[in-house]
Design an enzyme around this catalytic site. Sequence first.
Site, mmCIF file in Angstrom:
data_model
loop_
_atom_site.group_PDB
_atom_site.id
_atom_site.type_symbol
_atom_site.label_atom_id
_atom_site.label_comp_id
_atom_site.label_asym_id
_atom_site.label_seq_id
_atom_site.Cartn_x
_atom_site.Cartn_y
_atom_site.Cartn_z
ATOM 1 N N ALA A 1 0.888 -1.155 0.000
ATOM 2 C CA ALA A 1 0.000 0.000 0.000
ATOM 3 C C ALA A 1 0.920 1.196 0.000
ATOM 4 C CB ALA A 1 -0.883 -0.005 1.235
ATOM 5 N N LYS A 2 0.475 2.195 -0.675
ATOM 6 C CA LYS A 2 1.326 3.375 -0.811
ATOM 7 C C LYS A 2 1.826 3.844 0.542
ATOM 8 C CE LYS A 2 -1.850 4.822 -3.957
ATOM 9 N NZ LYS A 2 -2.765 5.763 -4.567
ATOM 10 N N ARG A 3 0.944 3.733 1.521
ATOM 11 C CA ARG A 3 1.276 4.280 2.841
ATOM 12 C C ARG A 3 2.354 3.487 3.567
ATOM 13 N NH1 ARG A 3 -3.616 4.047 1.828
ATOM 14 N NH2 ARG A 3 -4.901 5.895 1.630
ATOM 15 N N HIS A 4 2.547 2.228 3.180
ATOM 16 C CA HIS A 4 3.463 1.411 3.968
ATOM 17 C C HIS A 4 4.855 1.300 3.369
ATOM 18 C CE1 HIS A 4 -0.544 -0.162 5.517
ATOM 19 N NE2 HIS A 4 -0.028 0.638 6.424
ATOM 20 N N GLY A 5 5.206 2.327 2.623
ATOM 21 C CA GLY A 5 6.579 2.402 2.148
ATOM 22 C C GLY A 5 6.924 1.434 1.025
#
Length: 281
Positions: free
Chosen positions: A242-246
């Site tokens: 996910a984009k948020r998890h790097g």
Amino acid sequence: MIVTRFAPSPTGRLHLGHALSAVRAHGLARAAGGRFLVRIEDIDGTRSRPEHVETILADLRWLGLDWDDLSFQSQRLDRYAAALGDLRGRGLVYPCFCTRAEIAASASAPHGMAPLYPGTCQALTPAERAGRMATPHCWRLDMARAVAMAGPLTWHDATAGRVTAVPGVQGDVVLARKDAPSSYHLAVSVDDAAQGVSDIVRGADLFDATHVHRLLQALLNLPVPRYHHHPLILGADGQRLAKRHGAPALADMRDRGVDGVALAADLRRDILPTGFSLGKA
Ligand code: GLU
């Protein structure tokens, strides 16, 4: 004619999961002599950025993918408004004035899901509604009414086979947002039909959304495409990207000199770079 599309939201950079969707959608169209469309889903005026559009298109070129049409949802808002007007005319949507905090406080939230809207504003009288129309509001689908009107619905999924749509579990979903003239659900359903998309290729994370899209197709009298929900890519820790998890951005791989055409060829055969794996569909 097979028509597929890649429909990224320009709110961030693409990662390998997006590359898989794009490669598969492109491959399905090209193998059949069909059309491959790129649709930029930029209805969210505050989070969408033109620089992300540039990066996305550069990523697709790097992967060796060519497209037959490039469109922007921000230029098609009148179509979504017309579809909303149609639903409104049939009493299938209602304005909702609740704030996020109000919904969070009163809604039931099954584990891992967005809170279900408790229907507060559906209970307003016409006079109460009229008196509040000047305050910011979104438009919600009257799910119970919509489901009753549409009757039983199914769709064909390349992985899951014949699927019975159960949109009701998602409650009164938002079709036009307070801050944007459409929601993802409405814009996608309207556009896929208007663009003649025959086959929708996207990640399994959007499987639940298809239940709502199938309902909107029935309500708006739109054709029903075939669906191909592909497994999500997992990182070394087994967590989905996910984009948020790097997750590494395609742009970073491009900058590092990774061969995009070779990567696309691998993805076509479900071969992933070291450290990544395909989850279950
Ligand atoms: N715009 C959506 C996203 O980036 C995908 C839309 C779709 O494939 O239906 O997650």
